[in-house]
Design an enzyme around this catalytic site. Structure first.
Site, short mmCIF file in Angstrom:
data_model
loop_
_atom_site.label_atom_id
_atom_site.label_comp_id
_atom_site.label_asym_id
_atom_site.label_seq_id
_atom_site.Cartn_x
_atom_site.Cartn_y
_atom_site.Cartn_z
N CYS A 43 -4.20 2.76 1.72
CA CYS A 43 -2.86 2.48 1.43
C CYS A 43 -2.64 0.95 0.91
O CYS A 43 -3.05 0.85 -0.31
CB CYS A 43 -1.83 2.71 2.76
SG CYS A 43 -0.02 3.00 2.46
N HIS A 44 -1.91 0.12 1.46
CA HIS A 44 -1.85 -1.45 1.06
C HIS A 44 -2.88 -2.21 1.28
O HIS A 44 -2.55 -3.37 1.05
CB HIS A 44 -0.42 -1.82 1.63
CG HIS A 44 0.86 -1.09 1.17
ND1 HIS A 44 1.43 0.10 1.47
CD2 HIS A 44 1.63 -1.55 0.13
CE1 HIS A 44 2.38 0.33 0.73
NE2 HIS A 44 2.65 -0.81 0.22
N ALA A 45 -3.99 -1.70 2.01
CA ALA A 45 -4.97 -2.41 2.84
C ALA A 45 -5.60 -3.28 1.59
O ALA A 45 -6.19 -4.25 1.85
CB ALA A 45 -5.92 -1.70 3.68
N TRP A 105 -4.63 -5.14 -0.49
CA TRP A 105 -4.09 -6.59 -0.75
C TRP A 105 -4.94 -7.57 -0.03
O TRP A 105 -5.53 -8.67 -0.82
CB TRP A 105 -2.53 -6.80 0.05
CG TRP A 105 -1.65 -6.39 -1.09
CD1 TRP A 105 -1.58 -6.44 -2.31
CD2 TRP A 105 -0.26 -5.90 -0.63
NE1 TRP A 105 -0.05 -6.26 -2.79
CE2 TRP A 105 0.69 -6.03 -1.81
CE3 TRP A 105 0.46 -5.94 0.73
CZ2 TRP A 105 1.78 -5.50 -1.75
CZ3 TRP A 105 1.76 -5.62 0.80
CH2 TRP A 105 2.28 -5.44 -0.50
#
Length: 184
Positions: A106-108, A110
């Site tokens: 997912c957003h990991a 970043w």
């Protein structure tokens, strides 16, 4: 295998922590919850508070070398907090330097961008990270799960909670392959 799950104290998407955790347990491995502070972490179901989980190791006292792999759960807040913590970023970078496999959903990614480990890699994520990843030198693809074998570390990525079944199966396969290579 001993697998680190790195989370910030608040903001981790619960299902992105608990499903890979259970997959690691079911495979007979040892998951370890690592965070930036001792105590408990707060998980969320999207924007609603969910369960809390006990921290087992603090990132500033943990070493990538004491683990066989790293899982980075998503949620919007979790990787945003982690990428602002120098010790968390150094911990993540340590897995790549040691040639240990990493899985991020997912957003990991970043946090991976902040650790400067995506350049030259092909990966997937939540679609809103596409431009961030491209700007950091990665190639973004819209796939359920992507394995990037760019030396020295294999990287497993997925887009969202709907990809968890494939994400969990793939990370277990990649982590086991890498453990066998290290043992040989």
């Amino acid at each position: 295998m001993r697998v680190a799950f790195l989370t910030a104290p608040e903001g981790v998407e619960q299902v992105e922590l608990t499903e890979p955790w259970q997959a690691v347990v079911d495979a007979g491995h040892e998951p370890v919850l690592v965070s930036t502070k001792p105590g408990r972490i707060q998980a969320f179901h999207h924007l609603d508070k969910a369960d809390t989980f006990p921290v087992q190791e603090v990132v500033g006292e943990a070493s990538a070398g004491s683990f066989d792999g790293l899982v980075l759960p998503g949620g919007v807040a979790n990787p945003d907090f982690l990428r602002m913590d120098p010790e968390a970023v150094a911990f993540v970078k340590g897995f790549f330097e040691a040639g240990r496999p990493v899985a991020a959903i997912c957003h990991a990614p970043w946090t991976l961008i902040e650790a400067d480990v995506v350049r030259g890699r092909v990966l997937t994520s939540w679609p809103s990270l596409r431009t961030d990843l491209r700007n950091a030198g990665a190639t973004w693809v819209d796939e359920q799960v992507k394995v990037c074998d760019h030396a020295p570390s294999k990287l497993v990525t997925s887009r969202k909670p709907g990809d968890l079944k494939a994400f969990c199966a793939t990370l277990l396969e990649v982590f086991a392959e890498e453990k066998e290579k290290q043992a040989a």
